[in-house]
Design an enzyme around this catalytic site. Sequence first.
Site, PDB file in Angstrom:
ATOM      1  N   LYS A 114      45.620  24.195  32.288  1.00 24.94           N
ATOM      2  CA  LYS A 114      45.732  24.491  33.714  1.00 24.94           C
ATOM      3  C   LYS A 114      44.724  25.013  34.359  1.00 24.94           C
ATOM      4  O   LYS A 114      44.332  26.331  34.219  1.00 24.94           O
ATOM      5  CB  LYS A 114      46.899  25.330  34.085  1.00 24.94           C
ATOM      6  CG  LYS A 114      47.577  25.265  35.478  1.00 24.94           C
ATOM      7  CD  LYS A 114      48.126  26.513  36.181  1.00 24.94           C
ATOM      8  CE  LYS A 114      47.160  27.431  36.764  1.00 24.94           C
ATOM      9  NZ  LYS A 114      46.394  26.873  37.805  1.00 24.94           N
ATOM     10  N   GLU A 190      41.606  36.944  27.759  1.00 27.74           N
ATOM     11  CA  GLU A 190      39.974  37.202  28.159  1.00 27.74           C
ATOM     12  C   GLU A 190      40.011  37.611  29.541  1.00 27.74           C
ATOM     13  O   GLU A 190      40.123  36.937  30.625  1.00 27.74           O
ATOM     14  CB  GLU A 190      39.056  35.965  27.981  1.00 27.74           C
ATOM     15  CG  GLU A 190      37.732  36.666  27.479  1.00 27.74           C
ATOM     16  CD  GLU A 190      36.755  36.570  28.957  1.00 27.74           C
ATOM     17  OE1 GLU A 190      36.876  37.726  29.614  1.00 27.74           O
ATOM     18  OE2 GLU A 190      36.081  35.777  29.101  1.00 27.74           O
ATOM     19  N   CYS A 225      32.604  37.193  34.475  1.00 22.37           N
ATOM     20  CA  CYS A 225      33.509  38.442  33.804  1.00 22.37           C
ATOM     21  C   CYS A 225      32.620  39.242  33.140  1.00 22.37           C
ATOM     22  O   CYS A 225      33.059  40.508  33.173  1.00 22.37           O
ATOM     23  CB  CYS A 225      34.485  37.696  32.974  1.00 22.37           C
ATOM     24  SG  CYS A 225      33.890  36.687  31.816  1.00 22.37           S
ATOM     25  N   GLU A 324      37.338  46.196  39.200  1.00 24.84           N
ATOM     26  CA  GLU A 324      36.405  45.181  39.030  1.00 24.84           C
ATOM     27  C   GLU A 324      36.408  44.392  40.479  1.00 24.84           C
ATOM     28  O   GLU A 324      37.494  43.956  40.885  1.00 24.84           O
ATOM     29  CB  GLU A 324      36.935  44.007  38.059  1.00 24.84           C
ATOM     30  CG  GLU A 324      36.038  42.694  38.099  1.00 24.84           C
ATOM     31  CD  GLU A 324      36.581  41.506  37.051  1.00 24.84           C
ATOM     32  OE1 GLU A 324      37.865  41.498  36.964  1.00 24.84           O
ATOM     33  OE2 GLU A 324      35.544  41.331  36.058  1.00 24.84           O
TER      34      GLU A 324
HETATM   35  P1  ADP Z   1      40.952  35.216  39.308  1.00 25.24           P
HETATM   36  O1  ADP Z   1      40.790  36.580  39.593  1.00 25.24           O
HETATM   37  O2  ADP Z   1      40.000  34.729  38.339  1.00 25.24           O
HETATM   38  O3  ADP Z   1      41.398  34.289  40.148  1.00 25.24           O
HETATM   39  P2  ADP Z   1      43.938  34.625  38.291  1.00 25.24           P
HETATM   40  O4  ADP Z   1      44.348  35.349  37.101  1.00 25.24           O
HETATM   41  O5  ADP Z   1      44.545  34.982  39.690  1.00 25.24           O
HETATM   42  O6  ADP Z   1      42.404  35.501  38.121  1.00 25.24           O
HETATM   43  O7  ADP Z   1      43.606  33.346  38.141  1.00 25.24           O
HETATM   44  C1  ADP Z   1      43.205  32.657  36.644  1.00 25.24           C
HETATM   45  C2  ADP Z   1      44.052  31.646  36.344  1.00 25.24           C
HETATM   46  O8  ADP Z   1      45.588  32.202  36.393  1.00 25.24           O
HETATM   47  C3  ADP Z   1      44.386  30.466  37.237  1.00 25.24           C
HETATM   48  O9  ADP Z   1      44.185  29.465  37.042  1.00 25.24           O
HETATM   49  C4  ADP Z   1      45.599  31.001  38.144  1.00 25.24           C
HETATM   50  O10 ADP Z   1      46.318  29.808  38.695  1.00 25.24           O
HETATM   51  C5  ADP Z   1      46.542  31.245  37.026  1.00 25.24           C
HETATM   52  N1  ADP Z   1      47.767  32.328  37.400  1.00 25.24           N
HETATM   53  C6  ADP Z   1      47.546  33.052  38.336  1.00 25.24           C
HETATM   54  N2  ADP Z   1      48.893  33.727  38.575  1.00 25.24           N
HETATM   55  C7  ADP Z   1      49.302  33.029  37.403  1.00 25.24           C
HETATM   56  C8  ADP Z   1      51.018  33.372  37.157  1.00 25.24           C
HETATM   57  N3  ADP Z   1      51.851  34.294  37.534  1.00 25.24           N
HETATM   58  N4  ADP Z   1      51.299  32.955  35.888  1.00 25.24           N
HETATM   59  C9  ADP Z   1      50.597  31.796  35.372  1.00 25.24           C
HETATM   60  N5  ADP Z   1      49.276  31.710  35.680  1.00 25.24           N
HETATM   61  C10 ADP Z   1      48.796  32.401  36.854  1.00 25.24           C
END
Ligand code: ADP
Length: 420
Positions: A114, A190, A225, A324
């Site tokens: 995803k 990570e 990161c 961060e």
């Molecule tokens: P960033 O700050 O890098 O955007 P996120 O953790 O929000 O960090 O996003 C990283 C990935 O995690 C993306 O692919 C996002 O769609 C996914 N993501 C965000 N929220 C959820 C959730 N509740 N469950 C699963 N995946 C998620």
Amino acid sequence: MAPAGRKKVLHKIADLIEAEALALTVLGVRDNGTEINMALKAEAGSAAGTFRYYAEALDKVYGEIAPTAPNVLGLIHRDPVGVVGAIVPWNFPLMIGAWKLAPALAAGNSVVLKPAETASLSLLRLADICAEAGLPDGVLNVVTGPGHITGEALALSMDVDVLVFTGSGATGRRLLEYSARSNLKRVYLELGGKSPNVVFADAPDLDLAAKTSAMGIFRNSGQVCVAGSRLLVEASVHDDFVARVAHHAAALQVGDPLDLNSHIGAVNSETQLAGNLGFVSDAVAEGATLALGGNRILQDTGGTYMEPTIVTGVAPHHRLAQQEVFGPVLAVTPFTTDAEAITIANSTDYGLSAGVWTASLPRAHKMIRAIRAGIVHVNTYGGSDNTVPLGGVKQSGNGHDKSLHAMDKYLDLKTAWIQL
Ligand code: ADP
């Protein structure tokens, strides 16, 4: 598929990525705004290298024979885990996607990947490339959609055996909950960092240290990161060093990510930019000093650009020293002794990356041992390749991408106990 067949497919994927490296990179840059000079190396270039590395590694992974009594044969198989779910972020979709995908496929698994909702195009194209390279249908599935819908469904699935993730700590926590609520799938995270870059007065070349430290935080607008977002400087060289970093930072051309003259591209989104600016105003309100930048850059073309920003006098307890930003904001803190540098370096919940600049070999090794981080750079910042693992300690996560160690996440040990 036999290892030789898997190897052939992974090499072919690398060939096809290389053949359309520019188009793939442009696709990603249009999504996420990374400066194209950097994206060319970090995205398509490194993804191809990662597929090649694991293509070559996959037939060097052996099972074991245990030293049992002579009337028993104890065999230790390394089996693919089955279905790997991979959730990746928007900052380096191809590079990070490849870090998960290549070892998972090399180990003989199928993958549901995803991408982030703001950067999915290059990974969708990669799925086509994998099909063109002969990866059987169904072995790789790319599913797009919002994290809280598509990501959550993947993480809750009873059919996913291992979940690998790069992204924020908040999402990482949720993934552990989803695992607990579903099938107890293994979850490798990570997460972020607040990485200390420690400059001693005896650094071999202070100007090189300043230039590298500037790029260590400002490349990809700080959306990295392992960004060296905390600069700890020995007090005796503090003012001189900060002036040098500011000099190099001010010379960085921020603008159109697709312009080869831009050193730094765009911030990923309005939300991200607003968050960055909020960190700066909070730091000033807490008593820190804005030494450079701090503003949005308005371009005729619109877009979300931000000045490289340096904030000095940041105390270890300030929000800017603890959380961060994921933006082009450098927090500077002075120190006077090695012990104080170690205490400040370790004073966050994170432990992803670090830098140490010194001409003293004993001091460098002592710092490597004392700083809690997954990687400590010495007299450089940010270097790495496929041969060494990347992963965090503390709340920066668990498990490792890259290197042969990454294969462990995608393999289960199975014992065969045979009476002879
Ligand atoms: P960033 O700050 O890098 O955007 P996120 O953790 O929000 O960090 O996003 C990283 C990935 O995690 C993306 O692919 C996002 O769609 C996914 N993501 C965000 N929220 C959820 C959730 N509740 N469950 C699963 N995946 C998620």
